[in-house]
Write a protein that holds these residues in place. Structure first.
Motif, short mmCIF file in Angstrom:
data_model
loop_
_atom_site.label_atom_id
_atom_site.label_comp_id
_atom_site.label_asym_id
_atom_site.label_seq_id
_atom_site.Cartn_x
_atom_site.Cartn_y
_atom_site.Cartn_z
N LEU A 187 -42.51 61.73 40.64
CA LEU A 187 -42.44 61.75 42.10
C LEU A 187 -41.21 61.00 42.60
O LEU A 187 -40.52 61.47 43.51
CB LEU A 187 -43.70 61.13 42.71
CG LEU A 187 -44.97 61.98 42.60
CD1 LEU A 187 -46.17 61.17 43.10
CD2 LEU A 187 -44.83 63.26 43.40
N SER A 188 -40.92 59.87 42.00
CA SER A 188 -39.75 59.09 42.38
C SER A 188 -38.48 59.89 42.14
O SER A 188 -37.58 59.92 42.98
CB SER A 188 -39.73 57.79 41.58
OG SER A 188 -38.54 57.09 41.82
N THR B 295 -46.45 60.14 36.30
CA THR B 295 -46.62 60.75 37.63
C THR B 295 -45.73 60.07 38.66
O THR B 295 -45.02 60.73 39.41
CB THR B 295 -48.09 60.67 38.07
OG1 THR B 295 -48.89 61.31 37.08
CG2 THR B 295 -48.30 61.34 39.41
N THR C 75 -38.19 63.16 41.98
CA THR C 75 -38.15 64.29 42.91
C THR C 75 -37.68 63.86 44.29
O THR C 75 -36.81 64.49 44.89
CB THR C 75 -39.54 64.95 43.01
OG1 THR C 75 -39.93 65.38 41.71
CG2 THR C 75 -39.52 66.12 43.95
#
Length: 52
Positions: A16-17, A12, A19
């Protein structure tokens, strides 16, 4: 169970990183292209005014 939780957390955070990194690079590229376009238009208008 703890291993699965850590794996999920890592995936996760990694997603996120990735993105946010992609969005930041896109914003930087868009800003650079906009600045280059603005500079080119400004330069062209200044050159055209000198022809009068």
């Amino acid at each position: 169970m703890a291993i699965m939780s850590q794996l999920f957390w890592g995936v996760t955070v990694g997603a996120l990183s990735s993105t946010f990194s992609l969005l930041a690079k896109g914003a930087a590229m868009l800003g650079g292209l906009s600045a280059a376009g603005w500079w080119g238009i400004k330069r062209r208008r200044g050159r055209d005014e000198g022809k009068d």
